[in-house]
Design an enzyme around this catalytic site. Structure first.
Site, PDB file in Angstrom:
ATOM      1  N   ASP A   1      15.599  88.544  16.562  1.00  0.00           N
ATOM      2  CA  ASP A   1      15.953  87.159  16.768  1.00  0.00           C
ATOM      3  C   ASP A   1      16.809  87.125  18.214  1.00  0.00           C
ATOM      4  OD1 ASP A   1      16.996  84.548  16.855  1.00  0.00           O
ATOM      5  OD2 ASP A   1      17.712  84.516  14.860  1.00  0.00           O
TER       6      ASP A   1
ATOM      7  N   HIS B   1      17.857  84.405  19.209  1.00  0.00           N
ATOM      8  CA  HIS B   1      18.937  83.443  19.143  1.00  0.00           C
ATOM      9  C   HIS B   1      18.903  82.200  20.293  1.00  0.00           C
ATOM     10  CE1 HIS B   1      22.634  82.548  16.430  1.00  0.00           C
ATOM     11  NE2 HIS B   1      21.507  82.675  15.665  1.00  0.00           N
TER      12      HIS B   1
ATOM     13  N   GLU C   1      11.746  86.088  18.045  1.00  0.00           N
ATOM     14  CA  GLU C   1      12.329  84.733  17.731  1.00  0.00           C
ATOM     15  C   GLU C   1      13.086  84.133  18.738  1.00  0.00           C
ATOM     16  OE1 GLU C   1      15.145  82.841  14.270  1.00  0.00           O
ATOM     17  OE2 GLU C   1      14.041  84.479  13.874  1.00  0.00           O
TER      18      GLU C   1
ATOM     19  N   GLU D   1      13.155  76.311  14.959  1.00  0.00           N
ATOM     20  CA  GLU D   1      14.383  76.120  13.875  1.00  0.00           C
ATOM     21  C   GLU D   1      15.341  74.826  14.486  1.00  0.00           C
ATOM     22  OE1 GLU D   1      17.808  79.135  14.533  1.00  0.00           O
ATOM     23  OE2 GLU D   1      16.155  80.030  14.202  1.00  0.00           O
TER      24      GLU D   1
ATOM     25  N   HIS E   1      12.662  78.503   9.194  1.00  0.00           N
ATOM     26  CA  HIS E   1      14.027  78.943   9.142  1.00  0.00           C
ATOM     27  C   HIS E   1      14.808  78.748   8.012  1.00  0.00           C
ATOM     28  CE1 HIS E   1      18.549  78.425  10.966  1.00  0.00           C
ATOM     29  NE2 HIS E   1      17.908  79.491  11.207  1.00  0.00           N
TER      30      HIS E   1
END
Length: 378
Positions: A185, A187, A211, A237, A287
């Site tokens: 991830d 982020h 991700e 997400e 998510h």
């Protein structure tokens, strides 16, 4: 880091209630206030008219409901309405949408099981620690694990952060072998340029997915990264409505859609997004780092959607997680796979006395600043 926001809808039929979840870290008061605003549209209405009520919440009061706070509030209410619908029909929610399309759903975990300190605060300069946490996840039965092995970076940086990320992923791969799926991830910390550098550097490790390699608003950047690497790119997400997903799908911005059922307007909108994703042959991996109602909802959704591949799970964020909820699904601890819920609706019951023992607490701040003192992305 998160206060769980549970939404309870009562009806004029004794004992008939619905539960939803509208958790949004660092925006708890805003979401609760938004739910109170939306309640004025709902009280006295027919709870079975779910699409009608969704349209009212989304379109009335002038401002469309696609901002993160309001769409989260709508989602919590929508989940509770579907919970009621399942209870009225006497079947799990997935039976309302055509029945189960699979026998089981695989779970993946966060490093550390969801403990904030392990997942979000383990330094990328501690590659050995990443490997230890990955081994721990495998020992707990998981065949897939997600990690934040990419550090915050300025729009352009040199090789140091890229090499640090690569060392962490290499250590995990060496520790757990090729049979375990590893997801990374980002982020949405990197710029498109840095996201591409991370993606290319990590491509050799056979990641399950990468991700949010850049901001979700950078649709062209996502598409560029997705076209340059073999690793499947996952995002979604932070997108809160159908049209936003349409733009990403049309641009070729992802291979995996990570819609969040508690942020994108609940089941009602999520089912439309899922159908659109299926038209593009894009997989679903929602998510789901929130509370137990969100997890029950994600699983009900997964048992009804043909393109759903895996469920994100958090199992060790707080020791009292399972004290507040009774669940209708069962988890095999050896394989971390889930058998379908057999109870009506979402299949959950909430212990409100236990909930009352854990009142709101101000969330712990998670902030990122670059070395020069400028503000970065958490």
């Amino acid at each position: 880091m998160r206060n769980w926001i549970f939404v309870k809808i009562t009806t004029d039929q004794p004992g008939l209630i619905g539960w939803g979840e509208a958790t949004l870290e660092w925006h708890t008061r805003g979401v609760v206030g938004s739910i109170e605003d939306l309640a004025q549209l709902l009280i006295g209405q027919d709870a079975s008219r779910i699409e009608y009520l969704w349209q009212m919440m989304w379109r009335q009061h002038f401002w469309h409901g696609n901002g993160i706070v309001r769409s989260t509030a709508i989602a919590g209410i929508d989940l509770a309405l579907w919970d009621i619908a399942g209870k009225v029909a006497g079947v799990p929610c997935h039976q309302l949408w055509g029945g189960a399309v699979r026998d089981r759903i695989r779970l993946y975990c966060h490093l550390g099981g969801g403990r904030m300190e392990d997942f979000y605060e383990t330094s990328v300069h501690e590659a050995k620690r990443f490997a230890e946490l990955a081994v721990q996840a495998v020992e707990e039965g998981f065949s897939a694990v997600k990690t934040m092995a990419v550090p915050p970076t300025m729009p352009i940086e040199g090789l140091k952060p890229v090499k640090a990320a690569e060392a962490c992923v290499a250590a995990m791969r060496d520790a757990v072998g090729e049979s375990i799926d590893i997801a990374v991830d980002c982020h949405a910390r990197p710029s498109p340029a840095m996201g591409l550098r991370f993606a290319e550097a990590l491509d050799q490790y056979g990641l399950y997915f990468l991700e949010e390699p850049c901001w979700p608003e950078c649709v062209d950047g996502l598409a560029k990264i997705n076209s340059r690497v073999v690793t499947p790119i996952a995002t979604g997400e932070r997108l809160t409505h159908l049209a936003a997903f349409r733009d990403v799908f049309a641009a070729g911005g992802c291979d995996i859609c990570q819609l969040d059922i508690t942020h994108c307007g609940g089941f009602t909108e999520a089912r439309r997004i899922a159908a659109l994703a299926d038209a593009y042959r894009i997989a679903l991996a929602p998510h789901n780092p929130q509370g137990p109602v969100s997890t029950a909802a994600s699983l009900e959704f997964g048992f009804s959607q043909p393109n759903y591949i895996i469920c994100e799970s958090v199992h060790a964020d707080v020791p009292w997680r399972h004290d507040v909820v009774s669940e209708g699904f069962t988890v095999d601890p050896k394989t971390r796979t889930v058998q379908p819920n057999t109870r009506p609706g979402l299949g959950i019951s909430i212990n409100e006395k236990e909930v009352a023992r854990h009142p709101f607490q101000q969330e712990l701040p998670q902030q990122v600043f670059y070395q020069d003192g400028s503000v970065g992305d958490w």
